[in-house]
Design a protein around this motif. Sequence first.
Motif, PDB file in Angstrom:
ATOM      1  N   THR A  79       0.883  -1.174   0.000  1.00 18.67           N
ATOM      2  CA  THR A  79       0.000   0.000   0.000  1.00 18.67           C
ATOM      3  C   THR A  79       0.916   1.218   0.000  1.00 18.67           C
ATOM      4  OG1 THR A  79      -0.092   0.172   2.421  1.00 18.67           O
ATOM      5  CG2 THR A  79      -1.788  -1.195   1.352  1.00 18.67           C
ATOM      6  N   PRO A  80       0.401   2.402  -0.298  1.00 20.49           N
ATOM      7  CA  PRO A  80       1.270   3.589  -0.216  1.00 20.49           C
ATOM      8  C   PRO A  80       1.873   3.769   1.181  1.00 20.49           C
ATOM      9  CG  PRO A  80      -0.719   4.116  -1.423  1.00 20.49           C
ATOM     10  CD  PRO A  80      -0.908   2.726  -0.881  1.00 20.49           C
ATOM     11  N   GLU A  81       1.153   3.297   2.211  1.00 16.00           N
ATOM     12  CA  GLU A  81       1.670   3.405   3.577  1.00 16.00           C
ATOM     13  C   GLU A  81       2.617   2.247   3.931  1.00 16.00           C
ATOM     14  OE1 GLU A  81      -1.781   5.504   2.697  1.00 16.00           O
ATOM     15  OE2 GLU A  81      -1.751   3.310   2.912  1.00 16.00           O
ATOM     16  N   ASN A  82       2.595   1.180   3.129  1.00  9.35           N
ATOM     17  CA  ASN A  82       3.434   0.001   3.386  1.00  9.35           C
ATOM     18  C   ASN A  82       4.173  -0.388   2.094  1.00  9.35           C
ATOM     19  OD1 ASN A  82       4.496  -2.214   4.776  1.00  9.35           O
ATOM     20  ND2 ASN A  82       2.804  -3.532   4.187  1.00  9.35           N
ATOM     21  N   PRO A  83       5.094   0.473   1.623  1.00  4.12           N
ATOM     22  CA  PRO A  83       5.744   0.213   0.334  1.00  4.12           C
ATOM     23  C   PRO A  83       6.884  -0.809   0.395  1.00  4.12           C
ATOM     24  CG  PRO A  83       6.563   2.274   1.239  1.00  4.12           C
ATOM     25  CD  PRO A  83       5.499   1.770   2.192  1.00  4.12           C
ATOM     26  N   ASN A  84       7.402  -1.104   1.574  1.00  4.42           N
ATOM     27  CA  ASN A  84       8.567  -1.981   1.691  1.00  4.42           C
ATOM     28  C   ASN A  84       8.171  -3.400   2.082  1.00  4.42           C
ATOM     29  OD1 ASN A  84      10.389   0.150   1.135  1.00  4.42           O
ATOM     30  ND2 ASN A  84      10.207   0.856   3.238  1.00  4.42           N
ATOM     31  N   THR A  85       7.280  -3.977   1.330  1.00  2.00           N
ATOM     32  CA  THR A  85       6.831  -5.341   1.592  1.00  2.00           C
ATOM     33  C   THR A  85       7.138  -6.221   0.389  1.00  2.00           C
ATOM     34  OG1 THR A  85       4.925  -6.694   2.196  1.00  2.00           O
ATOM     35  CG2 THR A  85       4.510  -4.860   0.706  1.00  2.00           C
ATOM     36  N   GLY A  86       7.074  -7.506   0.583  1.00  2.00           N
ATOM     37  CA  GLY A  86       7.327  -8.429  -0.521  1.00  2.00           C
ATOM     38  C   GLY A  86       6.068  -8.905  -1.208  1.00  2.00           C
ATOM     39  N   TYR A  87       4.904  -8.409  -0.798  1.00  2.00           N
ATOM     40  CA  TYR A  87       3.636  -8.880  -1.364  1.00  2.00           C
ATOM     41  C   TYR A  87       2.989  -7.806  -2.234  1.00  2.00           C
ATOM     42  CZ  TYR A  87       4.221 -12.331   2.330  1.00  2.00           C
ATOM     43  OH  TYR A  87       4.720 -13.309   3.150  1.00  2.00           O
ATOM     44  N   PRO A  88       2.432  -8.177  -3.390  1.00  2.00           N
ATOM     45  CA  PRO A  88       1.779  -7.204  -4.269  1.00  2.00           C
ATOM     46  C   PRO A  88       0.527  -6.605  -3.644  1.00  2.00           C
ATOM     47  CG  PRO A  88       2.084  -9.336  -5.364  1.00  2.00           C
ATOM     48  CD  PRO A  88       2.446  -9.518  -3.954  1.00  2.00           C
ATOM     49  N   SER A  89       0.050  -5.519  -4.216  1.00  5.10           N
ATOM     50  CA  SER A  89      -1.123  -4.830  -3.675  1.00  5.10           C
ATOM     51  C   SER A  89      -2.411  -5.621  -3.884  1.00  5.10           C
ATOM     52  CB  SER A  89      -1.275  -3.450  -4.327  1.00  5.10           C
ATOM     53  OG  SER A  89      -1.609  -3.597  -5.700  1.00  5.10           O
ATOM     54  N   GLY A  90      -2.516  -6.325  -5.001  1.00  7.22           N
ATOM     55  CA  GLY A  90      -3.754  -7.052  -5.298  1.00  7.22           C
ATOM     56  C   GLY A  90      -4.883  -6.159  -5.768  1.00  7.22           C
ATOM     57  N   VAL A  91      -4.632  -4.882  -5.952  1.00 12.29           N
ATOM     58  CA  VAL A  91      -5.692  -3.946  -6.334  1.00 12.29           C
ATOM     59  C   VAL A  91      -6.162  -4.197  -7.753  1.00 12.29           C
ATOM     60  CG1 VAL A  91      -6.207  -1.511  -6.745  1.00 12.29           C
ATOM     61  CG2 VAL A  91      -4.921  -2.196  -4.714  1.00 12.29           C
ATOM     62  N   ASN A  92      -5.227  -4.422  -8.676  1.00  7.81           N
ATOM     63  CA  ASN A  92      -5.572  -4.571 -10.086  1.00  7.81           C
ATOM     64  C   ASN A  92      -5.602  -6.048 -10.467  1.00  7.81           C
ATOM     65  OD1 ASN A  92      -6.267  -3.629 -12.578  1.00  7.81           O
ATOM     66  ND2 ASN A  92      -4.190  -3.093 -13.187  1.00  7.81           N
ATOM     67  N   SER A  93      -6.310  -6.862  -9.663  1.00  6.08           N
ATOM     68  CA  SER A  93      -6.245  -8.305  -9.848  1.00  6.08           C
ATOM     69  C   SER A  93      -6.900  -8.769 -11.147  1.00  6.08           C
ATOM     70  CB  SER A  93      -6.891  -9.013  -8.653  1.00  6.08           C
ATOM     71  OG  SER A  93      -8.240  -8.632  -8.522  1.00  6.08           O
ATOM     72  N   ALA A  94      -7.881  -8.037 -11.657  1.00  3.88           N
ATOM     73  CA  ALA A  94      -8.538  -8.453 -12.905  1.00  3.88           C
ATOM     74  C   ALA A  94      -7.543  -8.469 -14.065  1.00  3.88           C
ATOM     75  CB  ALA A  94      -9.711  -7.526 -13.222  1.00  3.88           C
TER      76      ALA A  94
END
Length: 195
Positions: A85-100
């Motif tokens: 997320t914009p608040e959690n940019p340093n993660t190894g997991y994708p956002s999942g927002v644009n999953s389609a």
Amino acid sequence: AGEPIFLDYDKNGKIDASDRIVLGNPFPDISYSFNNSFSYKNFNLEIYFLGVQGIKTFNANVLESMFPINFDRNIMAEHYVNRWTPENPNTGYPSGVNSAVYFASGKMINSFTVQDASFVRLKNITLSYNVPLNNFKLIKSLLLSVSGENLFTITKFDGFDPEANQTDDGTSVAKSSYNNYPMAKVLRIGASINF
């Protein structure tokens, strides 16, 4: 931002079908076990460990957690809560927002969703005690025991059971996990009596 970055494997400047590679093997590189028995006076301890190394499985639970298509389904907290997320940019997991778009482009099987399913498992442990029956005429021998199966597993696999296989129908070489029921943990108390 927040979308997975795919490797341009053939270095032609675009991500397409020619960038697909084999991500793993459904057969382990090594299968091993350790079985031993220890005795002390009237006590006996038997232990059996089982392990496999170098095996991969497609984990559909991770796929649905990172790129949810139906929020009525179970979602693994680690991949969903700790996604980009914009608040959690340093993660190894994708956002999942644009999953389609992600699903439509056929990129769902990737190094996030094909996981190492290597494990070490305590398959069985049994502690028994041979009760001394000196001068007891009714019972010749009495053996008391307590045992456990599948008591713990060491693995990096995200899911219920790295040993389970959804496609284990006897004809497929694929290995996948999708809410497979895990190996049951079993505790037993027993007595063997000879009259």
